[in-house]
Write a protein that holds these residues in place. Structure first.
Motif, PDB file in Angstrom:
ATOM      1  N   ILE A 179       1.403   1.492   8.091  1.00 49.18           N
ATOM      2  CA  ILE A 179       0.469   2.813   7.768  1.00 49.18           C
ATOM      3  C   ILE A 179      -0.806   2.462   8.146  1.00 49.18           C
ATOM      4  O   ILE A 179      -1.635   1.460   7.944  1.00 49.18           O
ATOM      5  N   TRP A 180      -1.190   3.605   8.394  1.00 45.48           N
ATOM      6  CA  TRP A 180      -2.836   3.658   8.768  1.00 45.48           C
ATOM      7  C   TRP A 180      -3.345   4.895   7.741  1.00 45.48           C
ATOM      8  O   TRP A 180      -2.658   5.947   7.526  1.00 45.48           O
ATOM      9  N   ARG A 193      -1.539  -1.434   6.286  1.00 49.46           N
ATOM     10  CA  ARG A 193      -0.766  -2.203   5.729  1.00 49.46           C
ATOM     11  C   ARG A 193       0.471  -2.405   6.641  1.00 49.46           C
ATOM     12  O   ARG A 193       0.818  -1.437   7.292  1.00 49.46           O
ATOM     13  N   GLU A 194       1.223  -3.563   6.420  1.00 45.86           N
ATOM     14  CA  GLU A 194       2.536  -3.642   7.031  1.00 45.86           C
ATOM     15  C   GLU A 194       3.418  -4.094   5.934  1.00 45.86           C
ATOM     16  O   GLU A 194       3.154  -5.131   5.279  1.00 45.86           O
ATOM     17  N   ILE A 195       4.637  -3.288   5.906  1.00 47.71           N
ATOM     18  CA  ILE A 195       5.773  -3.498   4.851  1.00 47.71           C
ATOM     19  C   ILE A 195       6.863  -4.029   5.671  1.00 47.71           C
ATOM     20  O   ILE A 195       7.480  -3.410   6.689  1.00 47.71           O
ATOM     21  N   VAL A 196       7.445  -5.413   5.321  1.00 44.97           N
ATOM     22  CA  VAL A 196       8.676  -5.719   5.919  1.00 44.97           C
ATOM     23  C   VAL A 196       9.901  -5.031   5.493  1.00 44.97           C
ATOM     24  O   VAL A 196      10.143  -4.904   4.037  1.00 44.97           O
ATOM     25  N   HIS A 197      10.725  -4.570   6.212  1.00 45.07           N
ATOM     26  CA  HIS A 197      11.972  -3.814   5.701  1.00 45.07           C
ATOM     27  C   HIS A 197      12.909  -3.788   6.838  1.00 45.07           C
ATOM     28  O   HIS A 197      12.826  -3.955   8.140  1.00 45.07           O
ATOM     29  N   ILE A 209      10.423   3.742  -0.804  1.00 45.80           N
ATOM     30  CA  ILE A 209       9.232   2.849  -0.830  1.00 45.80           C
ATOM     31  C   ILE A 209       7.926   3.557  -1.051  1.00 45.80           C
ATOM     32  O   ILE A 209       7.948   4.615  -0.371  1.00 45.80           O
ATOM     33  N   ASP A 210       7.048   2.979  -1.864  1.00 51.05           N
ATOM     34  CA  ASP A 210       5.800   3.364  -2.134  1.00 51.05           C
ATOM     35  C   ASP A 210       4.915   2.673  -1.163  1.00 51.05           C
ATOM     36  O   ASP A 210       4.497   1.390  -1.308  1.00 51.05           O
ATOM     37  N   ILE A 211       4.577   3.456  -0.116  1.00 51.16           N
ATOM     38  CA  ILE A 211       3.598   2.686   0.930  1.00 51.16           C
ATOM     39  C   ILE A 211       2.237   2.174   0.532  1.00 51.16           C
ATOM     40  O   ILE A 211       1.684   1.579   1.262  1.00 51.16           O
ATOM     41  N   SER A 212       1.702   2.868  -0.571  1.00 47.87           N
ATOM     42  CA  SER A 212       0.454   2.398  -0.858  1.00 47.87           C
ATOM     43  C   SER A 212       0.645   0.985  -1.423  1.00 47.87           C
ATOM     44  O   SER A 212      -0.489   0.403  -1.545  1.00 47.87           O
ATOM     45  N   THR A 213       1.516   0.666  -1.928  1.00 50.75           N
ATOM     46  CA  THR A 213       1.626  -0.688  -2.465  1.00 50.75           C
ATOM     47  C   THR A 213       2.731  -1.528  -2.156  1.00 50.75           C
ATOM     48  O   THR A 213       2.831  -2.675  -2.380  1.00 50.75           O
TER      49      THR A 213
END
Length: 559
Positions: free
Chosen positions: A385-386, A398-402, A448-452
């Protein structure tokens, strides 16, 4: 002299070792098992042939040669590293890691997939979004003009978590894309690998139509005409763009990149990414060689020359125009980059930003309300996310592992925004790795809440045992459409779903039986395995008596 014949004895085979093990059931091959035979669990390892001469016969003229017995050792062979002595992959809902490879989920060494901290808590290591102060003139203008439209208080999420209706084996091949009608809430369009386009009224479950004469192979993207909601554009791997009238099914080919037909894979052009720039009145499409094409919507013909926007020879799998500033174009491809372009000076090498990824980028989208954020899906099991296209774009916010790393038997996973969420924080994506839900190996659909980075909800149905890589949220209603193998399902919130059922009975219908019998008579093989709701055994399931079970999900993201 009588002719002499040479007699060769057929060698005997001796099995000296066998290790019994349960066969692996990899969920990654559920979608198209017939295209490529699964790797055998044990591969024979014949020893070098040895020939031994035996005694001559009575007259001494003929010599009989016999081969020594071939010894075959059946050993366990890893499907990941192809080495013997161990096994890896899925066994039911459990993934067994290969000791020669890092964690399957986060791609980092030092632990197994089952104990991966990102699997226990998806927000592990994620830094929540913080308030950003304007650092330049563009961001200042954005803060003044666009930011006030976004509410400061995040609204409560409404999650469609119950299957309301569905069509089993709707398509003859796996579903590749979904699109809701821009004005009619009850119409859903779907494309499949065979080139078919389906039109389904899910308010009246049985009212559906499948057009099979539009494209000859995979429909990769579909978009509605912004000035005529009865016409839909589609880009296909047959190298054509079509404009189809939804009522009649009559299709018009706007561009054909392969006018001479098949001349080999090196010259065959396939169209993947597609979007419509309504301000310029053009349809934007990109091919598997890194080029961008434009089609004028008024003349229905190609406009200008092809422009190289990604590495030459790489697929451009995604295009998206900014909803607020249509001159901004976002592209992504197999060259491990997502790029932002200014369409007013669009030429090779003129990208505004190059967003680097470690592996192939499956999708990239601007945020639906402000257009200031970017969400990308990469095959390294990361969502990136930018937060602002006016700020620092060198590294993601942020980078979210999924889990969405896939093989070629699946439609690529794409994380998409919720178009109804004014806070631009909710995204939906299917999950590749299976989980054990009361003894059943299921593949949930994650919100998914991409802010958290928190997992807001994971929805599943015990009857849906296949993977759901294609998911689309309705732009106006609390509805989720998901494509799982050849089937399509409509999800609604439990409360709303019960009210709808009281008003009008919904059914899950099964299609394709007659076609399947006919194909067997003709000796044809189906594209997918018969795992689409296989436990239903051909019975219609009424949603009033549905056994849908949804695990409790976290509401920590709600404020």
């Amino acid at each position: 002299m009588a002719p002499q014949t040479r007699r060769m004895a057929f060698p005997s085979v001796v099995v000296v070792e066998r290790e019994d093990a349960d066969s692996e059931q990899s969920t990654s091959d559920e979608d198209e098992p017939e295209e490529e035979d699964p790797l055998p669990e044990s591969e024979p390892e014949p020893e070098p042939e040895a020939e031994a001469e035996v005694a001559e016969n009575g007259n001494g003229d003929n010599k009989v040669k016999q081969k020594a017995p071939i010894t075959i050792s059946l050993k366990k062979v890893c499907k990941v590293c192809k080495k013997a002595g161990h096994e890896a992959g899925f066994k039911g809902a459990t993934y067994i890691d290969c000791p020669m490879k890092p964690c399957f989920l986060c791609k980092m060494p030092g632990h197994t997939t089952m104990s991966c901290p990102h699997r226990v808590t998806i927000e592990h290591g994620i830094i929540s979004a913080s308030h950003r102060n304007a650092s330049n003139a563009l961001e200042y203008v954005f803060e003044r003009q666009l930011r006030p439209r976004i509410p400061l208080i995040k609204p409560a999420y409404v999650i469609p978590d119950k299957v309301n209706c569905g069509v089993i084996k709707y398509h003859s091949r796996r579903v590749t894309c979904l699109e809701f009608h821009p004005t009619k809430n009850n119409i859903l369009l779907s494309g499949d690998k065979k080139g078919q386009v389906g039109v389904w009224d899910y308010y009246k479950t049985s009212e559906k139509m499948v057009y099979g004469n539009i494209h000859s192979c995979i429909v990769n993207n579909m978009r509605f005409n912004p000035t005529n909601d009865g016409a839909v554009y589609a880009a296909s791997s047959d190298g054509t763009i079509s404009c189809t009238d939804m009522e009649t099914g009559i299709s018009l080919s706007l561009m054909n990149l392969n006018p001479d037909g098949w001349q080999g894979p090196s010259s065959w052009r396939m169209l993947y990414g597609m979007d419509i720039n309504s301000e310029k009145g053009v349809v934007l499409v990109a091919d598997n060689f890194g080029f961008l094409y434009m089609v004028d919507m008024r003349s229905n013909s190609k406009s200008g020359e092809a422009i190289l926007i990604h590495k030459k020879g790489s697929k451009v799998v995604g295009l998206h125009c900014n909803p607020i500033q249509p001159e901004l174009l976002l592209s992504c491809g197999n060259d491990h980059f997502a790029r932002v372009w200014d369409m007013r000076r669009l030429e090779a090498g003129s990208s505004l930003f190059d967003l680097a990824h470690r592996r192939v980028v499956s999708s990239a989208y601007f945020s639906p309300v402000s257009g200031s954020k970017i969400l990308t899906t990469s095959q390294d099991n990361r969502l990136r996310i930018w937060d602002s296209i006016f700020g620092n774009m060198d590294t993601p916010s942020r980078e979210i592992v999924h889990s969405h790393d896939f093989n070629r038997h699946l439609t690529p996973f794409r994380a998409e925004w919720d178009p109804k969420d004014p806070s631009e924080t909710l995204a939906v994506i299917g999950r590749y790795i299976s989980e054990n839900f009361n003894g059943a190996a299921l593949h949930p659909i994650d919100f998914i809440d991409i802010s958290t980075g928190q997992l807001v909800a994971e929805v599943m149905d015990p009857n849906i045992t296949t993977i759901s890589p294609v998911n689309k949220l309705h732009p106006r209603e609390d509805v989720l459409a998901s494509g799982s193998s050849r089937s399509i399902f409509i999800w609604r919130p439990k409360e709303n779903s019960e009210l709808v059922e009281q008003k009008d009975e919904r059914k899950i219908i099964v299609c394709g039986r007659s076609e399947k019998k006919q194909s067997r008579k003709l000796g044809n093989e189906s594209d997918d395995s018969d795992d689409d709701m296989s436990n239903l055994k051909g019975k219609n399931v009424k949603s009033k008596k549905s056994v849908t079970k949804v695990t409790p999900y976290s509401r920590k993201g709600k404020r």
